[in-house]
Design an enzyme around this catalytic site. Structure first.
Site, PDB file in Angstrom:
ATOM      1  N   ASP A  11      19.208 -10.181  27.302  1.00 47.12           N
ATOM      2  CA  ASP A  11      18.120  -9.277  26.959  1.00 47.12           C
ATOM      3  C   ASP A  11      16.840  -9.943  27.501  1.00 47.12           C
ATOM      4  O   ASP A  11      16.819 -11.158  27.737  1.00 47.12           O
ATOM      5  CB  ASP A  11      18.079  -9.150  25.431  1.00 47.12           C
ATOM      6  CG  ASP A  11      16.858  -8.426  24.948  1.00 47.12           C
ATOM      7  OD1 ASP A  11      16.603  -7.308  25.415  1.00 47.12           O
ATOM      8  OD2 ASP A  11      16.141  -8.998  24.106  1.00 47.12           O
ATOM      9  N   ASP A  13      13.051  -9.090  26.540  1.00 48.86           N
ATOM     10  CA  ASP A  13      11.962  -9.263  25.579  1.00 48.86           C
ATOM     11  C   ASP A  13      12.481  -9.941  24.305  1.00 48.86           C
ATOM     12  O   ASP A  13      13.332  -9.377  23.617  1.00 48.86           O
ATOM     13  CB  ASP A  13      11.424  -7.867  25.270  1.00 48.86           C
ATOM     14  CG  ASP A  13      10.302  -7.875  24.276  1.00 48.86           C
ATOM     15  OD1 ASP A  13       9.605  -8.887  24.174  1.00 48.86           O
ATOM     16  OD2 ASP A  13      10.110  -6.847  23.596  1.00 48.86           O
TER      17      ASP A  13
HETATM   18  P1  B16 Z   1       8.823  -0.372  27.795  1.00 44.28           P
HETATM   19  P2  B16 Z   1      14.200  -5.540  25.544  1.00 44.28           P
HETATM   20  C1  B16 Z   1      12.334  -3.708  24.800  1.00 44.28           C
HETATM   21  O1  B16 Z   1      12.788  -4.734  25.659  1.00 44.28           O
HETATM   22  C2  B16 Z   1      11.287  -4.243  23.842  1.00 44.28           C
HETATM   23  O2  B16 Z   1      11.868  -5.191  22.953  1.00 44.28           O
HETATM   24  C3  B16 Z   1      10.687  -3.121  23.027  1.00 44.28           C
HETATM   25  O3  B16 Z   1       9.663  -3.602  22.169  1.00 44.28           O
HETATM   26  C4  B16 Z   1      10.110  -2.076  23.977  1.00 44.28           C
HETATM   27  O4  B16 Z   1       9.598  -0.960  23.237  1.00 44.28           O
HETATM   28  C5  B16 Z   1      11.202  -1.612  24.926  1.00 44.28           C
HETATM   29  O5  B16 Z   1      11.724  -2.711  25.649  1.00 44.28           O
HETATM   30  C6  B16 Z   1      10.671  -0.585  25.912  1.00 44.28           C
HETATM   31  O6  B16 Z   1       9.716  -1.189  26.751  1.00 44.28           O
HETATM   32  O7  B16 Z   1       7.796   0.393  27.005  1.00 44.28           O
HETATM   33  O8  B16 Z   1       8.214  -1.465  28.660  1.00 44.28           O
HETATM   34  O9  B16 Z   1       9.734   0.539  28.563  1.00 44.28           O
HETATM   35  O10 B16 Z   1      14.136  -6.336  24.279  1.00 44.28           O
HETATM   36  O11 B16 Z   1      15.331  -4.532  25.550  1.00 44.28           O
HETATM   37  O12 B16 Z   1      14.180  -6.403  26.787  1.00 44.28           O
HETATM   38 MG    MG Z   2      14.811  -8.095  22.882  1.00 43.55          MG
END
Ligand code: B16
Ligand code: MG
Length: 219
Positions: A11, A13
């Site tokens: 993953d 984030d």
């Molecule tokens: P975006 P991951 C996720 O990333 C984040 O944890 C989450 O907070 C965010 O809303 C989501 O991506 C969408 O991100 O707005 O940049 O498309 O943890 O799956 O890497």
């Molecule tokens: Mg994450």
């Protein structure tokens, strides 16, 4: 056996870098401008969930028309893009580089599977884009976690089975997605990730060898 593991799927984030805080600050900025109260534990509510689901959680039962929802998501993303423009390799979380290096030595493939449409941009800023053998994100695979699609696509691209792959996740939706796909799961952080096969607070000081042995002990 640990030798059966042929791929690591990370993953992004909360695992490779702490953009959780930047997503949070971007939503807070939007919420302040449009007069929305911030739900308790909002920071953790955002982990691993899509942009649309994040807005739903911020709205906390309130509804807005589709045009407003689109405009708010666009604005939040604008603020987020401004934050991630400043990311450098220093923002890579402890333990990640050593694990990537060891995976290369062992011939284990590496991928990222992220719910973020900005995942490739973030990986470029971190200097990790070219180190990955596959990258899946919601700009190409629309069904975000907890659906297993992002992980399944990455495994397919790498030519490995889910049972030959270890997923690293910090969010319960992500753990659920990986388990649904039949992957081995390392859960990171202090959220309730009891469905992960192996758990650590973070990857600082944790070697790939230790992780592979922990997974092998479960087989
Ligand atoms: P975006 P991951 C996720 O990333 C984040 O944890 C989450 O907070 C965010 O809303 C989501 O991506 C969408 O991100 O707005 O940049 O498309 O943890 O799956 O890497
Ligand atoms: Mg994450």
């Amino acid at each position: 056996m640990a030798e059966d593991i042929r791929a690591l799927i990370f993953d992004l984030d909360g695992v490779i870098t702490d953009t959780v805080e930047l997503h949070y600050r971007s939503w807070i900025q939007l919420a302040g401008e449009v007069g929305l109260p911030i739900p308790a534990d909002f920071r953790d509510m955002l982990r691993g969930v899509s942009r649309r689901e994040s807005l739903k959680r911020l709205l906390n039962g309130h509804t807005v028309d589709e045009e407003t929802a689109q405009e708010w998501m666009r604005r939040k993303n604008m603020y987020y893009l401004a934050f991630i423009a400043f990311l450098t390799p220093e923002a890579i979380l402890p333990g990640i580089m050593a694990i990537l290096d060891d995976a290369d030595r062992r011939g284990i493939k590496k991928a990222v599977a992220s719910s973020s449409m900005n995942a490739k941009f973030v990986l470029r800023k971190l200097g990790l884009f070219d180190r990955m053998d596959a990258i899946s994100d919601t700009s190409m695979i629309p069904r975000a976690k907890p659906e297993p699609d992002l992980f399944m696509w990455a495994a397919g691209r790498l030519g490995v089975l889910p049972s030959e792959s270890v997923v690293f996740e910090d969010a319960s939706d992500g753990v659920q997605a990986a388990r649904a796909g039949g992957f081995w799961v390392v859960g990171l952080g202090d959220l309730a990730l009891e469905k992960a096969h192996v758990r650590y607070p973070d990857l600082s000081g944790i070697s790939l060898d230790e992780i592979l042995k922990a997974v092998a002990a479960l087989q």
